[in-house]
Enzyme design. Structure first.
Site, PDB file in Angstrom:
ATOM      1  N   GLU A 191       0.608  -7.358  -5.537  1.00  0.00           N
ATOM      2  CA  GLU A 191       1.064  -6.113  -6.727  1.00  0.00           C
ATOM      3  C   GLU A 191       2.726  -6.638  -6.711  1.00  0.00           C
ATOM      4  O   GLU A 191       3.360  -6.854  -6.321  1.00  0.00           O
ATOM      5  CB  GLU A 191       0.760  -4.975  -6.100  1.00  0.00           C
ATOM      6  CG  GLU A 191      -0.864  -4.493  -6.047  1.00  0.00           C
ATOM      7  CD  GLU A 191      -1.262  -3.507  -5.404  1.00  0.00           C
ATOM      8  OE1 GLU A 191       0.287  -2.449  -4.580  1.00  0.00           O
ATOM      9  OE2 GLU A 191      -2.007  -3.509  -4.895  1.00  0.00           O
ATOM     10  N   HIS A 203       3.144  -2.477   1.766  1.00  0.00           N
ATOM     11  CA  HIS A 203       3.766  -2.517   0.818  1.00  0.00           C
ATOM     12  C   HIS A 203       5.066  -2.277   0.776  1.00  0.00           C
ATOM     13  O   HIS A 203       5.768  -2.231   2.099  1.00  0.00           O
ATOM     14  CB  HIS A 203       3.804  -1.823  -0.112  1.00  0.00           C
ATOM     15  CG  HIS A 203       2.281  -1.956  -0.472  1.00  0.00           C
ATOM     16  ND1 HIS A 203       1.509  -0.530  -1.772  1.00  0.00           N
ATOM     17  CD2 HIS A 203       1.257  -2.371  -0.661  1.00  0.00           C
ATOM     18  CE1 HIS A 203       0.408  -1.202  -2.096  1.00  0.00           C
ATOM     19  NE2 HIS A 203      -0.021  -1.855  -1.785  1.00  0.00           N
TER      20      HIS A 203
END
Length: 330
Positions: free
Chosen positions: A108, A39
């Site tokens: 995301e 991420h």
């Protein structure tokens, strides 16, 4: 298929060197695999981290001896070009044969928007992910330069000179029915994220197996892996709140809409009721309760656990698996 217990070395929750020390400890305890979150922004703001997964994986592979290590989850369509993803994991797999995998998904907003400014719809991102997998496999497998013009990606006489000595196992993230079916069609294994056992048993896994059969694969040879967070503490309420860092993952809008500020994600996470955390994550006071939690999801069909440790005492949360792992392996 035997049950495998993996450790999620959270690079969002812990400093990278701390996550590395946890990984070394987890291998000694007997975990089968280690997974690292790939991420850019974390799922919480307070006391968070944001280390780069691929750089960390190289150190973790060298610091350990046998444990399998994979990302969970890499988005190979926006901030990364799939050809560079293919090159990275070919390099790691050649250096550490049999020990490197990758889990991919449609991403995301909090990881893609801050560095690209873009956020396509879910169907578009799913199409991009399927095409990215095609690009990656072509580069891994082809013994000639590859020229390819797709809807989203282009290769012009691209060739990977450094190839993996064996196949890189690819886990495909499937959460909703369509994603689970795509995972069966285009992935080697399923990777899903914290869901109620009833959803796993009645929706996710059946759709995954349906997709696999349509693609001519044998679902019985494909893993049902799941990323899920756990917290162990003698005080049950503390164990539950230990999982609060990841409560934003239980808010569907975090995946659907363009929410990319960790402060905003944290606001939503703090509103999640403790009963929702108990239902979807693992909360326990001792080894016996942790065994029951794992069995709850085994009965739903999960056979490879990717367990994120949010215990108030992290080392206690690892060491307790000396008792847990032998009890839950088939």
């Amino acid at each position: 298929m035997k049950t495998q217990i993996g450790y999620f070395a959270s690079l969002e929750q812990y400093r990278p060197m701390d996550a590395l020390e946890q990984t070394i400890r987890a291998e000694k305890v007997g975990f089968d695999s280690v997974w690292a979150d790939d991420h850019f922004h974390p799922w919480y703001h307070d006391n968070a981290q944001s280390a780069q997964a691929w750089a960390w994986m190289g150190a973790a592979l060298q610091a350990t001896k046998e444990v399998f290590i994979s990302t969970c989850i890499t988005c190979p369509i926006m901030r990364y070009n799939p050809a560079i993803v293919a090159q990275t994991f070919a390099t790691l797999r050649q250096m550490y044969p049999g020990r490197v995998g990758i889990a991919v998904g449609a991403g995301e907003a909090m990881n893609e928007v801050p560095v690209t400014g873009e956020w396509p719809s879910v169907p578009v991102r799913q199409d991009m992910t399927v095409e990215a997998i095609k690009v990656m496999r072509m580069l891994w497998e082809s013994d000639k330069p590859v020229t390819f013009k797709g809807d989203y990606f282009t290769l012009d006489k691209a060739f990977l000179y450094t190839k993996p000595d064996d196949e890189v196992p690819l886990y495909f993230s499937g959460m909703g029915p369509k994603g689970a079916k795509l995972a069966g069609m285009y992935g080697d294994h399923l990777m899903t994220v914290a869901a109620a056992p009833s959803t796993l048993k009645n929706v996710t896994i059946p759709k995954f197996e349906e997709g696999a059969r349509e693609a001519g694969k044998d679902p019985s040879k494909m893993e049902h892996a799941m990323l899920i967070w756990y917290s162990v503490d003698p005080d049950y309420d503390k164990a539950v709140e230990g999982n609060r860092f990841w409560a934003g993952c239980l808010v569907p809008s975090m995946f659907k809409y363009k929410v990319y500020d960790p402060k905003e994600v944290q606001l939503h996470a703090n509103l999640v009721h403790c009963d929702t955390i108990k239902e979807n994550y693992m909360c326990a006071t001792d080894a016996e309760e942790m065994i029951k939690e794992i069995e709850r999801f085994k009965e739903a069909g999960i056979n490879h656990f990717c367990l994120g440790n949010s215990s108030p005492d992290v080392n206690f949360g690892i060491d307790i698996f000396k008792e847990v792992i032998p009890a839950v392996r088939d």
